[in-house]
Design a protein around this motif. Sequence first.
Motif, mmCIF file in Angstrom:
data_model
loop_
_atom_site.group_PDB
_atom_site.id
_atom_site.type_symbol
_atom_site.label_atom_id
_atom_site.label_comp_id
_atom_site.label_asym_id
_atom_site.label_seq_id
_atom_site.Cartn_x
_atom_site.Cartn_y
_atom_site.Cartn_z
ATOM 1 N N HIS A 142 0.831 -1.200 0.000
ATOM 2 C CA HIS A 142 0.000 0.000 0.000
ATOM 3 C C HIS A 142 0.872 1.260 0.000
ATOM 4 C CE1 HIS A 142 -2.999 -3.028 0.968
ATOM 5 N NE2 HIS A 142 -3.937 -2.144 0.682
ATOM 6 N N ALA A 143 1.294 1.704 1.176
ATOM 7 C CA ALA A 143 2.033 2.962 1.268
ATOM 8 C C ALA A 143 3.418 2.758 1.868
ATOM 9 C CB ALA A 143 1.260 3.972 2.115
ATOM 10 N N VAL A 144 4.325 3.642 1.485
ATOM 11 C CA VAL A 144 5.678 3.664 2.043
ATOM 12 C C VAL A 144 5.911 5.070 2.600
ATOM 13 C CG1 VAL A 144 8.139 3.345 1.623
ATOM 14 C CG2 VAL A 144 6.466 1.953 0.363
ATOM 15 N N THR B 118 1.031 0.511 6.660
ATOM 16 C CA THR B 118 1.786 1.760 6.711
ATOM 17 C C THR B 118 3.245 1.405 6.945
ATOM 18 O OG1 THR B 118 -0.162 2.863 7.649
ATOM 19 C CG2 THR B 118 1.966 3.992 7.847
ATOM 20 N N MET B 119 3.998 1.313 5.880
ATOM 21 C CA MET B 119 5.363 0.806 5.936
ATOM 22 C C MET B 119 6.372 1.958 5.858
ATOM 23 S SD MET B 119 6.946 -2.213 3.503
ATOM 24 C CE MET B 119 5.655 -3.334 4.044
ATOM 25 N N SER B 120 7.419 1.887 6.654
ATOM 26 C CA SER B 120 8.469 2.901 6.592
ATOM 27 C C SER B 120 9.351 2.668 5.371
ATOM 28 C CB SER B 120 9.332 2.858 7.851
ATOM 29 O OG SER B 120 10.115 1.670 7.869
ATOM 30 N N ARG B 121 10.059 3.695 4.981
ATOM 31 C CA ARG B 121 10.980 3.553 3.849
ATOM 32 C C ARG B 121 12.045 2.508 4.156
ATOM 33 N NH1 ARG B 121 15.804 5.509 1.834
ATOM 34 N NH2 ARG B 121 15.811 5.977 -0.413
ATOM 35 N N THR B 122 12.563 2.520 5.371
ATOM 36 C CA THR B 122 13.591 1.549 5.756
ATOM 37 C C THR B 122 13.064 0.126 5.659
ATOM 38 O OG1 THR B 122 14.665 3.138 7.234
ATOM 39 C CG2 THR B 122 15.119 0.807 7.629
ATOM 40 N N ASP B 123 11.856 -0.084 6.160
ATOM 41 C CA ASP B 123 11.252 -1.413 6.117
ATOM 42 C C ASP B 123 11.007 -1.841 4.667
ATOM 43 O OD1 ASP B 123 10.403 -3.702 7.399
ATOM 44 O OD2 ASP B 123 8.384 -2.965 7.813
ATOM 45 N N GLY C 169 6.988 -4.926 9.066
ATOM 46 C CA GLY C 169 7.512 -5.751 10.141
ATOM 47 C C GLY C 169 7.727 -7.199 9.773
ATOM 48 N N ASP C 170 7.351 -7.612 8.559
ATOM 49 C CA ASP C 170 7.649 -8.983 8.129
ATOM 50 C C ASP C 170 9.159 -9.207 8.187
ATOM 51 O OD1 ASP C 170 5.064 -9.749 7.615
ATOM 52 O OD2 ASP C 170 5.188 -9.536 5.440
ATOM 53 N N SER C 171 9.572 -10.308 8.785
ATOM 54 C CA SER C 171 10.993 -10.638 8.792
ATOM 55 C C SER C 171 11.414 -11.099 7.407
ATOM 56 C CB SER C 171 11.269 -11.758 9.804
ATOM 57 O OG SER C 171 10.690 -12.978 9.354
#
Length: 250
Positions: free
Chosen positions: A33-35, A48-53, A230-232
């Motif tokens: 979805h979003a970064v 809601t994912m961070s750029r780093t993730d 947060g997925d490993s």
Amino acid sequence: MFTAKRQVATIVGNCVRLLPGSPVAGQRVLMYHAVGNRVDGDVNNIYTMSRTDFLRHVDTLQSVSSRYNLPFAPFGKPGNTEIAITFDDGYADALSTVGPELSKRGIPFHVFVTPEKLTSGDPRYLTVAELRELATIPGATIGAHGATHRSLTSMSVPDAQADLRASKQQLEDILQSPITTMSYPYGHVNEQVRNAAQHVGFSVAACSKWGVNSPDSDSLLLNRLDMWAGDSSRTITNKVLGYWNFLGSR
């Protein structure tokens, strides 16, 4: 509740991976979805994912692609054993982050856009001008995501068909190019909505049912793999190899 479900799915995926056999054949379509932007309704904070993730996801996907001979490819070829990357809703980070990062790696990607959001004034979403710029990035393809992002199964069939037609025509007017792909808002689709999508001219569509697509998959009901913040790296790998496909049978 969701945390427990995620933990159980992770354990089951790790166990399935221990069974003999090659990774499942077919196109695996990843759903993001979003970064960097907040995703509406993301009560579990998984979209809601961070750029780093996100960059960690991409690094892992590149490793999986190389190790298991799973090339990246555009969305919509269900019989090919490939990885396709898609993004729902048309967030502005598709242009600021996703496009530049994937393009420089030579990874194609698909962005499904809701025309109403383009003119909403909400800075989280692409504007018309930004969408046109995104469409020029190498590897980018634009698809529709409903005209208003309403659940199509909650409408009458004529209204759903009108919404689908409007989403297609509005994006074609903006981009001056055919729009033949889409994803169903909220993943909501039934036989009537599927047929309406076909009737207005869509040839490929993604739902939100979990699974890998085979040559026999309906091109207007393609499965996707839900990718979460947060997925490993192991979880990402297991999802892509098909070891979480048991979720599609629920």
